[in-house]
Design an enzyme around this catalytic site. Structure first.
Site, PDB file in Angstrom:
ATOM      1  N   HIS A 148    -108.289  -4.552  36.355  1.00 46.78           N
ATOM      2  CA  HIS A 148    -108.468  -5.233  35.077  1.00 46.78           C
ATOM      3  C   HIS A 148    -108.219  -6.737  35.147  1.00 46.78           C
ATOM      4  CE1 HIS A 148    -108.554  -3.885  30.581  1.00 46.78           C
ATOM      5  NE2 HIS A 148    -109.405  -4.852  30.815  1.00 46.78           N
TER       6      HIS A 148
ATOM      7  N   ASP B 165    -107.472   0.429  25.990  1.00 50.77           N
ATOM      8  CA  ASP B 165    -106.628   0.516  27.189  1.00 50.77           C
ATOM      9  C   ASP B 165    -105.328   1.230  26.846  1.00 50.77           C
ATOM     10  OD1 ASP B 165    -105.214  -0.027  29.584  1.00 50.77           O
ATOM     11  OD2 ASP B 165    -106.047  -2.028  29.751  1.00 50.77           O
TER      12      ASP B 165
ATOM     13  N   HIS C 107    -102.687   0.351  28.255  1.00 47.19           N
ATOM     14  CA  HIS C 107    -101.704  -0.713  28.464  1.00 47.19           C
ATOM     15  C   HIS C 107    -102.089  -1.961  27.675  1.00 47.19           C
ATOM     16  CE1 HIS C 107    -101.902   1.897  32.066  1.00 47.19           C
ATOM     17  NE2 HIS C 107    -100.588   1.846  31.983  1.00 47.19           N
TER      18      HIS C 107
ATOM     19  N   ASP D 118    -101.528  -5.160  28.853  1.00 44.09           N
ATOM     20  CA  ASP D 118    -101.928  -6.226  29.781  1.00 44.09           C
ATOM     21  C   ASP D 118    -101.550  -7.598  29.237  1.00 44.09           C
ATOM     22  OD1 ASP D 118    -102.889  -4.236  31.402  1.00 44.09           O
ATOM     23  OD2 ASP D 118    -104.984  -4.541  30.893  1.00 44.09           O
TER      24      ASP D 118
ATOM     25  N   HIS E 237    -103.105  -7.411  37.278  1.00 39.57           N
ATOM     26  CA  HIS E 237    -103.909  -6.584  36.365  1.00 39.57           C
ATOM     27  C   HIS E 237    -103.135  -6.213  35.103  1.00 39.57           C
ATOM     28  CE1 HIS E 237    -102.847  -2.110  37.549  1.00 39.57           C
ATOM     29  NE2 HIS E 237    -101.780  -2.864  37.531  1.00 39.57           N
TER      30      HIS E 237
ATOM     31  N   ASP F  44    -110.732  -0.020  29.751  1.00 35.78           N
ATOM     32  CA  ASP F  44    -110.054   0.516  30.927  1.00 35.78           C
ATOM     33  C   ASP F  44    -110.141   2.031  30.824  1.00 35.78           C
ATOM     34  OD1 ASP F  44    -108.090   1.471  32.758  1.00 35.78           O
ATOM     35  OD2 ASP F  44    -107.011  -0.434  32.624  1.00 35.78           O
TER      36      ASP F  44
ATOM     37  N   ASP G  96    -108.353   4.188  31.906  1.00 31.49           N
ATOM     38  CA  ASP G  96    -107.092   4.885  31.685  1.00 31.49           C
ATOM     39  C   ASP G  96    -106.733   4.993  30.203  1.00 31.49           C
ATOM     40  OD1 ASP G  96    -105.678   2.554  30.840  1.00 31.49           O
ATOM     41  OD2 ASP G  96    -104.850   2.187  32.826  1.00 31.49           O
TER      42      ASP G  96
ATOM     43  N   GLU H 210    -111.188  -0.270  36.290  1.00 34.68           N
ATOM     44  CA  GLU H 210    -110.137   0.579  36.855  1.00 34.68           C
ATOM     45  C   GLU H 210    -110.620   1.961  37.289  1.00 34.68           C
ATOM     46  OE1 GLU H 210    -107.144  -0.335  37.733  1.00 34.68           O
ATOM     47  OE2 GLU H 210    -106.728  -2.185  36.598  1.00 34.68           O
TER      48      GLU H 210
END
Length: 295
Positions: A98, A121, A123, A125, A138, A222, A224, A267
């Site tokens: 990312h 995402d 996360h 970030d 990332h 992302d 994830d 990712e």
């Protein structure tokens, strides 16, 4: 816009787990170009941006890993996306970790006066060097694009995002510094709690209303963000994520809004995947975002 440009970013410099550099190849192998051509797009594949993998793990600045290599690669991404925009194409960038969005968004924020961003995402970030527990870049790209972080990274883009122009969706794994950042800047973040309570349709409706004042919206997705049962091939999986159907609905609603001007899907790690399952999910979501429907 029926012209679509694909750029691969085979980069794994922003994190510690190898394999995500093969993500663009996996997504191409899953048939992304053919799927989009069937939707009526004229597709031009720009190939892969050159990544300075030779310097990987060779240099650390403070606690930042591979800072020089990520900076150099991000500049190349920025320049490649700028070329796509000058050709009046929709940029679709495939990753790769990312951190690549530092370059993508540097080009997009320069092109649009008031860009909005949907950060889809698990996360945030939003780490900076002082708050990052790992030094992995990332985990920092959204902060960088907002103007926070190491000067080498923040100077890649000439115009910064505004915190009020960013919406996070699917968040469920935040470091303490990221939580503080979101609270301090009153950023709109739909954690999995909000998604469960409101439902994805309401989340997207509120997201688009929040970004109504922007002159274009970039989607940074992302894989994830989805639960690992749907996307096992990611570097930092987190249980309790978005479902496959919720994500398709989100993409369909964003497509219907006609507000999305660029996108990146990041990712994908084939080494950790099961029979290219995650890349195939990425292609299906890309198609939904770009107008694919059942009827």
């Amino acid at each position: 816009m029926n012209k679509l440009a694909i750029l691969g970013v085979p980069m794994d410099l922003g994190q510690a787990r190898r394999g995500v550099d093969m993500g663009p190849s996996a997504i191409r192998y899953a048939g992304v170009a053919g799927r989009l051509k069937k939707l009526g797009y004229t597709v031009k594949d720009y190939g892969n941006v050159t990544v300075d993998n030779g310097t990987a793990q060779e240099e650390t600045h403070g606690n930042l890993k591979n800072l020089i290599a990520v900076t150099q690669t991000s500049r190349r991404i920025r320049d490649a996306v700028k070329t796509m925009l000058e050709d009046n194409s929709f940029p679709l960038v495939l990753g790769g970790d990312h951190s690549m969005s530092i370059g993508t968004l540097a080009a997009m924020t320069a092109h649009y006066n008031n860009l909005g961003v949907i950060w889809y995402d698990a996360h945030g970030d939003l780490n900076v060097p002082a708050t990052s527990p790992t030094g992995n870049i990332h985990g920092m790209p959204l902060a960088v694009n907002l103007g926070y972080g190491h000067d080498m990274l923040t100077q890649i883009g000439t115009r910064k995002l505004k915190t009020e122009n960013v919406v996070l969706i699917g968040v469920r794994d935040l470091d303490e510094g990221e939580r503080a950042f979101i609270r301090e800047h009153n950023m709109l973040a739909f954690t999995m709690h909000e998604v469960d309570v409101l439902g994805m349709a309401a989340v997207i409706e509120q997201t688009l209303a929040h970004l109504a004042h922007t002159d274009g919206i970039h989607l940074s997705l992302d894989l994830d963000a989805l639960d690992p049962m749907y996307c096992p091939g990611v570097g930092t999986p987190v249980l309790g994520g978005l479902t496959y159907r919720e994500s398709h609905l989100a993409m369909e609603l964003l497509a219907a809004s006609m507000r999305i001007v660029s996108a990146e899907f990041v990712e994908v790690n084939p080494i950790l995947d099961e029979r290219n399952k995650t890349a195939e999910v990425a292609v299906a979501l890309i198609a939904s975002l770009l107008g694919d429907t059942l009827l």
